[in-house]
Write an enzyme that holds these catalytic residues in place. Sequence first.
Site, PDB file in Angstrom:
ATOM      1  N   TYR A  84      11.704   8.247   1.653  1.00 49.86           N
ATOM      2  CA  TYR A  84      11.623   7.176   0.658  1.00 49.86           C
ATOM      3  C   TYR A  84      12.335   7.493  -0.656  1.00 49.86           C
ATOM      4  CZ  TYR A  84       8.116   5.376   3.868  1.00 49.86           C
ATOM      5  OH  TYR A  84       7.479   4.895   4.982  1.00 49.86           O
ATOM      6  N   PRO A  93       0.797  -1.225   0.000  1.00 49.26           N
ATOM      7  CA  PRO A  93       0.000   0.000   0.000  1.00 49.26           C
ATOM      8  C   PRO A  93       0.837   1.287   0.000  1.00 49.26           C
ATOM      9  CG  PRO A  93      -0.106  -1.088   2.138  1.00 49.26           C
ATOM     10  CD  PRO A  93       0.542  -2.055   1.190  1.00 49.26           C
ATOM     11  N   ASN A  94       0.339   2.250  -0.747  1.00 49.00           N
ATOM     12  CA  ASN A  94       0.887   3.621  -0.856  1.00 49.00           C
ATOM     13  C   ASN A  94       2.177   3.710  -1.661  1.00 49.00           C
ATOM     14  OD1 ASN A  94      -1.181   4.847   0.806  1.00 49.00           O
ATOM     15  ND2 ASN A  94      -0.220   3.785   2.521  1.00 49.00           N
ATOM     16  N   ASN A 134       7.711  -5.728  -1.047  1.00 57.09           N
ATOM     17  CA  ASN A 134       7.720  -4.661  -0.053  1.00 57.09           C
ATOM     18  C   ASN A 134       6.287  -4.604   0.484  1.00 57.09           C
ATOM     19  OD1 ASN A 134       7.729  -2.425   1.538  1.00 57.09           O
ATOM     20  ND2 ASN A 134       8.761  -1.087   0.058  1.00 57.09           N
ATOM     21  N   SER A 139      13.192   2.314   3.521  1.00 55.69           N
ATOM     22  CA  SER A 139      13.754   2.910   4.738  1.00 55.69           C
ATOM     23  C   SER A 139      14.252   1.797   5.663  1.00 55.69           C
ATOM     24  CB  SER A 139      12.679   3.743   5.441  1.00 55.69           C
ATOM     25  OG  SER A 139      11.591   2.918   5.842  1.00 55.69           O
ATOM     26  N   HIS A 180       3.815  -4.750   9.266  1.00 53.46           N
ATOM     27  CA  HIS A 180       3.718  -4.673  10.721  1.00 53.46           C
ATOM     28  C   HIS A 180       2.393  -5.186  11.266  1.00 53.46           C
ATOM     29  CE1 HIS A 180       7.063  -2.130   9.659  1.00 53.46           C
ATOM     30  NE2 HIS A 180       6.261  -1.277   9.044  1.00 53.46           N
ATOM     31  N   GLU A 236      11.971  -9.990   1.566  1.00 49.39           N
ATOM     32  CA  GLU A 236      11.260  -8.781   2.005  1.00 49.39           C
ATOM     33  C   GLU A 236      12.174  -7.579   1.846  1.00 49.39           C
ATOM     34  OE1 GLU A 236      10.299  -9.064   6.163  1.00 49.39           O
ATOM     35  OE2 GLU A 236       9.763  -6.948   6.314  1.00 49.39           O
ATOM     36  N   ARG A 294      13.298   3.563  12.829  1.00 48.92           N
ATOM     37  CA  ARG A 294      12.116   4.447  12.806  1.00 48.92           C
ATOM     38  C   ARG A 294      11.233   4.200  14.035  1.00 48.92           C
ATOM     39  NH1 ARG A 294       9.399   4.291   7.116  1.00 48.92           N
ATOM     40  NH2 ARG A 294       8.271   6.000   8.129  1.00 48.92           N
ATOM     41  N   ARG A 328       5.717  10.776  -2.280  1.00 50.62           N
ATOM     42  CA  ARG A 328       5.407  10.464  -0.890  1.00 50.62           C
ATOM     43  C   ARG A 328       6.646  10.587   0.008  1.00 50.62           C
ATOM     44  NH1 ARG A 328       4.730   4.319   1.378  1.00 50.62           N
ATOM     45  NH2 ARG A 328       4.114   4.928   3.473  1.00 50.62           N
ATOM     46  N   HIS A 340      12.567  -3.120   2.124  1.00 49.36           N
ATOM     47  CA  HIS A 340      12.057  -1.818   2.565  1.00 49.36           C
ATOM     48  C   HIS A 340      13.015  -0.740   2.107  1.00 49.36           C
ATOM     49  CE1 HIS A 340       9.049  -3.681   5.058  1.00 49.36           C
ATOM     50  NE2 HIS A 340       9.983  -4.520   5.466  1.00 49.36           N
ATOM     51  N   ALA A 371       3.043  -0.967   4.852  1.00 50.49           N
ATOM     52  CA  ALA A 371       2.459  -0.941   6.205  1.00 50.49           C
ATOM     53  C   ALA A 371       1.975  -2.323   6.661  1.00 50.49           C
ATOM     54  CB  ALA A 371       1.309   0.059   6.250  1.00 50.49           C
TER      55      ALA A 371
END
Length: 150
Positions: free
Chosen positions: A22, A9-10, A73, A101, A79, A97, A106, A17, A99, A76
């Site tokens: 990112y 998502p996103n 990826n 960032s 988590h 997997e 974070r 963004r 990411h 969200a």
Amino acid sequence: MKILVIHGPNLQLLGAREPELYGRASLEEINSSLGEIAQREKVTIEVFQSNHEGEIVDAIGRALGLVDGILINPAAYTHTSVALRDAILSVKIPTVEVHLSNIYAREEFRHTSLIAPVAVGQVSGFGPRSYCLGLEALIYLLRDRLHARH
Ligand code: DQA
């Protein structure tokens, strides 16, 4: 060899963004870098992006028997999603997997990945390069496993 690339998502908003987190590369640019690696390594990639948990679960289920590896990826859903984790466990397709960032540097809620324990490995914190490194790692791992069988 066929690899399914999944963006959660996103991630369709990459470039616009939170660029300080990112980076400025768009999803299209990331996909085209992955395409170049795929061509160089003589593997096929299929790219899928969705903002909907169930659609990602469906895509993983459909991959059974058709795909050798998954690069994901989960964004969200990393988590939160037991469903995504169970989908990966169900198909038993080697999954890497990634990411953009460093999720461990974070907010605390990002320090836990429900996906990491069912993935073969994780690349986190290298911006768009996380995808490239993850794809290369997945290809090498699949090749090593193929050679070990022969
Ligand atoms: C992300 C990290 C996640 O915590 C976040 O929800 C994302 C992007 C990353 O690529 O750094 O959407 O997966």
